[in-house]
Enzyme design. Structure first.
Site, PDB file in Angstrom:
ATOM      1  CE  LYS A  46      -3.197   9.724  -1.921  1.00  0.00           C
ATOM      2  NZ  LYS A  46      -4.148   8.876  -1.175  1.00  0.00           N
ATOM      3  CG  PHE A  63     -13.396  -9.194   1.106  1.00  0.00           C
ATOM      4  CD1 PHE A  63     -13.812  -9.157   2.429  1.00  0.00           C
ATOM      5  CD2 PHE A  63     -14.370  -9.239   0.119  1.00  0.00           C
ATOM      6  CE1 PHE A  63     -15.166  -9.187   2.769  1.00  0.00           C
ATOM      7  CE2 PHE A  63     -15.725  -9.269   0.437  1.00  0.00           C
ATOM      8  CZ  PHE A  63     -16.126  -9.235   1.767  1.00  0.00           C
ATOM      9  CG  LEU A  64      -7.757  -4.397  -1.417  1.00  0.00           C
ATOM     10  CD1 LEU A  64      -6.610  -3.827  -0.627  1.00  0.00           C
ATOM     11  CD2 LEU A  64      -7.893  -3.644  -2.730  1.00  0.00           C
ATOM     12  NE  ARG A  65      -4.476 -11.021   1.375  1.00  0.00           N
ATOM     13  CZ  ARG A  65      -3.724 -11.995   0.872  1.00  0.00           C
ATOM     14  NH1 ARG A  65      -2.893 -12.651   1.642  1.00  0.00           N
ATOM     15  NH2 ARG A  65      -3.797 -12.313  -0.404  1.00  0.00           N
ATOM     16  CE  LYS A  94     -13.493  -5.057   4.825  1.00  0.00           C
ATOM     17  NZ  LYS A  94     -12.339  -5.731   4.257  1.00  0.00           N
ATOM     18  CG  ASN A  96     -11.530  -6.726   7.996  1.00  0.00           C
ATOM     19  OD1 ASN A  96     -11.191  -7.586   7.189  1.00  0.00           O
ATOM     20  ND2 ASN A  96     -11.350  -5.444   7.778  1.00  0.00           N
ATOM     21  CG  LEU A 147      -3.868 -20.378  12.488  1.00  0.00           C
ATOM     22  CD1 LEU A 147      -3.847 -21.899  12.407  1.00  0.00           C
ATOM     23  CD2 LEU A 147      -4.526 -19.933  13.793  1.00  0.00           C
ATOM     24  CB  CYS A 153      -8.398  -2.581   7.894  1.00  0.00           C
ATOM     25  SG  CYS A 153      -8.412  -1.431   6.507  1.00  0.00           S
ATOM     26  CE  LYS A 201      -0.026  -6.797   4.446  1.00  0.00           C
ATOM     27  NZ  LYS A 201      -1.214  -7.479   3.999  1.00  0.00           N
TER      28      LYS A 201
HETATM   29  P1  NAD Z   1      -6.849   5.914   2.149  1.00  0.00           P
HETATM   30  O1  NAD Z   1      -6.785   6.857   3.288  1.00  0.00           O
HETATM   31  O2  NAD Z   1      -5.595   5.295   1.628  1.00  0.00           O
HETATM   32  O3  NAD Z   1      -7.556   6.630   0.911  1.00  0.00           O
HETATM   33  C1  NAD Z   1      -8.697   7.441   1.006  1.00  0.00           C
HETATM   34  C2  NAD Z   1      -8.612   8.492  -0.105  1.00  0.00           C
HETATM   35  O4  NAD Z   1      -9.842   9.224  -0.149  1.00  0.00           O
HETATM   36  C3  NAD Z   1      -7.495   9.520   0.128  1.00  0.00           C
HETATM   37  O5  NAD Z   1      -6.656   9.588  -1.005  1.00  0.00           O
HETATM   38  C4  NAD Z   1      -8.260  10.848   0.346  1.00  0.00           C
HETATM   39  O6  NAD Z   1      -7.556  11.966  -0.157  1.00  0.00           O
HETATM   40  C5  NAD Z   1      -9.531  10.574  -0.451  1.00  0.00           C
HETATM   41  N1  NAD Z   1     -10.669  11.430  -0.066  1.00  0.00           N
HETATM   42  C6  NAD Z   1     -11.121  11.721   1.173  1.00  0.00           C
HETATM   43  N2  NAD Z   1     -12.187  12.561   1.093  1.00  0.00           N
HETATM   44  C7  NAD Z   1     -12.413  12.781  -0.224  1.00  0.00           C
HETATM   45  C8  NAD Z   1     -13.361  13.561  -0.945  1.00  0.00           C
HETATM   46  N3  NAD Z   1     -14.302  14.288  -0.320  1.00  0.00           N
HETATM   47  N4  NAD Z   1     -13.292  13.567  -2.285  1.00  0.00           N
HETATM   48  C9  NAD Z   1     -12.350  12.854  -2.943  1.00  0.00           C
HETATM   49  N5  NAD Z   1     -11.407  12.091  -2.301  1.00  0.00           N
HETATM   50  C10 NAD Z   1     -11.451  12.064  -0.969  1.00  0.00           C
HETATM   51  O7  NAD Z   1      -7.881   4.797   2.582  1.00  0.00           O
HETATM   52  P2  NAD Z   1      -7.912   3.259   2.137  1.00  0.00           P
HETATM   53  O8  NAD Z   1      -6.886   2.480   2.885  1.00  0.00           O
HETATM   54  O9  NAD Z   1      -7.948   3.178   0.662  1.00  0.00           O
HETATM   55  O10 NAD Z   1      -9.332   2.822   2.735  1.00  0.00           O
HETATM   56  C11 NAD Z   1     -10.538   3.307   2.178  1.00  0.00           C
HETATM   57  C12 NAD Z   1     -11.685   2.478   2.730  1.00  0.00           C
HETATM   58  O11 NAD Z   1     -11.559   1.126   2.301  1.00  0.00           O
HETATM   59  C13 NAD Z   1     -11.772   2.423   4.249  1.00  0.00           C
HETATM   60  O12 NAD Z   1     -13.118   2.352   4.624  1.00  0.00           O
HETATM   61  C14 NAD Z   1     -11.089   1.109   4.595  1.00  0.00           C
HETATM   62  O13 NAD Z   1     -11.536   0.565   5.816  1.00  0.00           O
HETATM   63  C15 NAD Z   1     -11.518   0.240   3.438  1.00  0.00           C
HETATM   64  N6  NAD Z   1     -10.604  -0.868   3.112  1.00  0.00           N
HETATM   65  C16 NAD Z   1      -9.262  -0.660   3.149  1.00  0.00           C
HETATM   66  C17 NAD Z   1      -8.401  -1.708   2.800  1.00  0.00           C
HETATM   67  C18 NAD Z   1      -6.899  -1.546   2.867  1.00  0.00           C
HETATM   68  O14 NAD Z   1      -6.213  -2.551   2.796  1.00  0.00           O
HETATM   69  N7  NAD Z   1      -6.363  -0.352   3.012  1.00  0.00           N
HETATM   70  C19 NAD Z   1      -8.944  -2.932   2.387  1.00  0.00           C
HETATM   71  C20 NAD Z   1     -10.331  -3.092   2.335  1.00  0.00           C
HETATM   72  C21 NAD Z   1     -11.155  -2.039   2.707  1.00  0.00           C
HETATM   73  C1  UGA Z   2      -6.797  -6.941   6.167  1.00  0.00           C
HETATM   74  C2  UGA Z   2      -7.561  -8.147   5.630  1.00  0.00           C
HETATM   75  O1  UGA Z   2      -6.676  -9.254   5.517  1.00  0.00           O
HETATM   76  C3  UGA Z   2      -8.168  -7.848   4.272  1.00  0.00           C
HETATM   77  O2  UGA Z   2      -8.956  -8.952   3.830  1.00  0.00           O
HETATM   78  C4  UGA Z   2      -9.065  -6.618   4.402  1.00  0.00           C
HETATM   79  O3  UGA Z   2      -9.598  -6.260   3.143  1.00  0.00           O
HETATM   80  C5  UGA Z   2      -8.258  -5.464   4.950  1.00  0.00           C
HETATM   81  O4  UGA Z   2      -7.673  -5.828   6.224  1.00  0.00           O
HETATM   82  C6  UGA Z   2      -9.123  -4.271   5.213  1.00  0.00           C
HETATM   83  O5  UGA Z   2     -10.306  -4.371   5.429  1.00  0.00           O
HETATM   84  O6  UGA Z   2      -8.535  -3.199   5.168  1.00  0.00           O
HETATM   85  P1  UGA Z   2      -4.414  -5.826   5.694  1.00  0.00           P
HETATM   86  O7  UGA Z   2      -4.763  -4.921   6.831  1.00  0.00           O
HETATM   87  O8  UGA Z   2      -3.876  -5.252   4.440  1.00  0.00           O
HETATM   88  O9  UGA Z   2      -5.716  -6.676   5.269  1.00  0.00           O
HETATM   89  O10 UGA Z   2      -3.327  -6.863   6.204  1.00  0.00           O
HETATM   90  P2  UGA Z   2      -3.317  -8.364   6.789  1.00  0.00           P
HETATM   91  O11 UGA Z   2      -2.466  -9.189   5.931  1.00  0.00           O
HETATM   92  O12 UGA Z   2      -4.669  -8.863   7.084  1.00  0.00           O
HETATM   93  O13 UGA Z   2      -2.561  -8.114   8.161  1.00  0.00           O
HETATM   94  C7  UGA Z   2      -3.155  -7.325   9.193  1.00  0.00           C
HETATM   95  C8  UGA Z   2      -2.284  -7.372  10.443  1.00  0.00           C
HETATM   96  O14 UGA Z   2      -2.339  -8.672  11.032  1.00  0.00           O
HETATM   97  C9  UGA Z   2      -0.803  -7.100  10.180  1.00  0.00           C
HETATM   98  O15 UGA Z   2      -0.292  -6.318  11.233  1.00  0.00           O
HETATM   99  C10 UGA Z   2      -0.174  -8.469  10.172  1.00  0.00           C
HETATM  100  O16 UGA Z   2       1.193  -8.471  10.512  1.00  0.00           O
HETATM  101  C11 UGA Z   2      -1.022  -9.168  11.225  1.00  0.00           C
HETATM  102  N1  UGA Z   2      -1.058 -10.634  11.070  1.00  0.00           N
HETATM  103  C12 UGA Z   2      -1.606 -11.200   9.966  1.00  0.00           C
HETATM  104  C13 UGA Z   2      -0.571 -11.443  12.101  1.00  0.00           C
HETATM  105  O17 UGA Z   2      -0.083 -10.928  13.134  1.00  0.00           O
HETATM  106  N2  UGA Z   2      -0.638 -12.794  11.963  1.00  0.00           N
HETATM  107  C14 UGA Z   2      -1.173 -13.387  10.871  1.00  0.00           C
HETATM  108  O18 UGA Z   2      -1.198 -14.639  10.814  1.00  0.00           O
HETATM  109  C15 UGA Z   2      -1.661 -12.574   9.840  1.00  0.00           C
END
Ligand code: NAD
Ligand code: UGA
Length: 482
Positions: free
Chosen positions: A50, A166-168, A238, A242, A284, A294, A354
């Site tokens: 990566k 809080f990003l999606r 957080k 969610n 909704l 998540c 999604k």
């Molecule tokens: P991800 O799996 O996409 O990324 C995690 C990264 O961390 C991977 O690239 C992995 O290789 C790396 N990693 C793991 N162990 C490591 C180490 N020891 N040193 C360096 N790198 C290491 O995960 P994500 O979706 O980005 O989620 C990360 C966190 O953020 C989670 O707690 C998740 O709940 C939270 N979060 C995710 C989202 C989302 O939309 N995906 C949104 C808000 C919060």
């Molecule tokens: C969600 C939250 O929206 C983010 O704010 C948060 O940061 C993130 O989780 C996280 O903590 O990782 P995400 O998982 O990227 O973001 O996607 P969403 O757009 O929230 O959708 C989540 C799921 O709910 C999807 O399967 C989507 O299809 C479903 N959904 C969403 C519904 O079925 N109905 C809706 O009205 C909205």
């Protein structure tokens, strides 16, 4: 420290040297966005492939604006490395953005966080703020403190701040640069002030003045809001956010089942409810239930946290139950539309959890396709971005084929099932789709079409929380009124 909200505080917007650990959906987006805000960023990942890809300027995930942001800042504002110690040393703030998946008890598995904290402790060379960006349960800040102490790092050498994300996915860059709010959970002013400095370009509006700033809802006049709370409160904000969004989805799904039973229309109901400003129209959309990396794990983790504290929060169990049931109900709809399943061919439109993402983690589409395969169905699956990711968990076989062309997937199929809300699937040439199919049957888990339009195009159309419509050649099953 009591909660406070400010949209203009934060002293000078002097650049900060930031280390981001983890270059996944959150870490990578945070890294390029901090660079976009003018900071110097070192982004670390232990996945060598990566990091090599990122060093070549290639985005490892499908995310709008990410390729441009990478091109703009690679090797200027942001560099990528596997050398965690070297990236830590110059940093004033270290953002931890590694995964926190669901463990077997439902609790978040914090082993990646702990591994990273141990490595940080060994690389410390002066005061730094460690920032929890990963989603973690309440009191993780205390565990991190304890872990730093165990590795011999003195209290005056670090602070822990919770800065949940809080990003999606799909709108991640826009969400990061135009956030609804920035939450900073800090237990003292020194660490809170560093976070204020980091986010100052957004909270003072300075970023939105830049000629090449990404457009979005925030502006110089309406900058981003930053809320300062205790670390514990931020951790709970957080999880609670969610869980609340998941609850909203389960609520509308439960209402959709009632709507279906009485021939009402869930889209009209959601519109009528959502116009109440206290309820709001978003989250909704009835459908297959929520998925992704998540909501499912965070609802489970929040439930575990409550249980550990002896708090009765069974509401969250109901949220989960409704969500699981939603997929069962959809599977039953497919079965009742097709009578028997073994040996039939179904075109599956959608693989990602999604739209606008290539992420298939905990995707309802993948779960549904697995069930169809188990029932002996031949599945032709299509998705604009997630085929590669899907093939890693569901390899192509005699029973499962992949194509990037929805019409090819539909060719000679007994039915189409719509599983992901991509706009490509909402704007199909319905006449062409009808001609491709063996039988004009569409079972839509995302309510992308109006039933009237589908009937006018000769389809039997079954969706969620709305009356089904039947192609004129097919009889309508008898329904028992209440
Ligand atoms: P991800 O799996 O996409 O990324 C995690 C990264 O961390 C991977 O690239 C992995 O290789 C790396 N990693 C793991 N162990 C490591 C180490 N020891 N040193 C360096 N790198 C290491 O995960 P994500 O979706 O980005 O989620 C990360 C966190 O953020 C989670 O707690 C998740 O709940 C939270 N979060 C995710 C989202 C989302 O939309 N995906 C949104 C808000 C919060
Ligand atoms: C969600 C939250 O929206 C983010 O704010 C948060 O940061 C993130 O989780 C996280 O903590 O990782 P995400 O998982 O990227 O973001 O996607 P969403 O757009 O929230 O959708 C989540 C799921 O709910 C999807 O399967 C989507 O299809 C479903 N959904 C969403 C519904 O079925 N109905 C809706 O009205 C909205």
């Amino acid at each position: 420290m009591p909660a406070s909200s400010d949209s203009s505080s934060g002293s000078a917007s002097a650049p900060v040297t930031i280390c981001v650990i983890g270059s996944g959906y959150v870490g990578l987006v945070a890294a390029v966005c901090f660079a976009e805000m003018g900071h110097r960023v070192l982004c670390v990942d232990n996945n060598e492939a990566k990091v090599a890809q990122l060093q070549r300027g290639e985005a490892p995930i499908y995310e709008e604006h990410l390729p441009e942001m990478l091109a703009r800042h690679l090797n200027h504002g942001v560099t990528f490395t596997t050398d965690l110690a070297a990236a830590i040393r110059p940093a004033e703030a270290v953002f931890i953005a590694v995964g926190t998946p669901q463990g077997s008890s439902g609790a978040a598995d914090l082993s990646y966080v702990e591994a990273v904290v141990s490595q940080i402790a060994q690389a410390m060379n002066g005061y730094k703020v460690l920032v929890e960006k990963s989603t973690v349960p309440v009191y993780t800040n205390e565990w991190i403190t304890r872990c730093m102490h165990r590795h011999g790092v003195a209290s005056d050498q670090f602070d822990i701040v919770s800065n949940p994300e809080f990003l999606r996915e799909g709108t991640a860059i826009g969400d990061f640069l135009h956030p609804d709010r920035i939450v900073v959970g800090a237990n003292n002013d020194r660490s809170a002030d560093l976070l204020r400095r980091i986010y100052a370009p957004l909270t003072t509006g300075g970023y939105y003045h830049q000629p090449n700033a990404l457009p979005g809802p925030c502006s110089a006049d309406q900058p981003a809001k930053l809320v300062v709370t205790s670390a514990q409160s931020a951790e709970i904000i957080k999880h609670a956010s969610n869980a609340f969004l998941a609850l909203k989805i389960s609520f509308i799904n439960a209402v959709s089942n009632l709507a279906e039973a009485v021939d009402a229309n869930i889209e009209d109901i959601a519109l009528g409810m959502g116009l109440d400003a206290r309820i709001g129209p978003r989250f909704l959309r009835a459908g297959l239930g929520y998925g992704g990396s998540c909501f499912p794990k965070d609802v489970a983790a929040f439930s575990w946290v409550a249980e550990q504290q002896g708090i009765d929060f069974h509401l969250l169990d109901e949220v989960r139950k409704i969500n699981d049931r939603q997929l069962d109900l959809f599977f039953d709809k497919i079965r009742s539309a097709l009578w028997t399943l073994r040996g039939k061919k179904i075109a599956a439109f959608g693989l990602a959890f999604k739209s606008d993402t290539d992420d298939t983690r905990d995707s309802p589409a993948i779960a549904l396709i697995r069930r169809l395969l188990d029932a002996g169905v031949h599945v032709a699956a299509t998705d604009p971005a997630a085929i590669e990711a899907a093939q890693r968990v569901l390899p192509a076989s005699g029973a499962l084929t992949y194509t990037d062309d929805p019409y090819a997937a539909a060719e000679d199929a007994d039915a189409v099932v719509i599983l992901t809300e991509w706009c490509q699937f909402a704007t199909l040439d319905l006449n062409r789709l009808n001609r491709a199919l063996k039988f004009p049957i569409v079972i839509d888990g995302r309510n992308l079409y109006s039933p009237d339009v589908m009937r006018d195009h000769g389809f039997t159309y079954v969706s969620v929380g709305r009356p089904a419509v039947y192609a004129s050649t097919q009889g309508r099953p008898r329904k028992t009124p209440l």
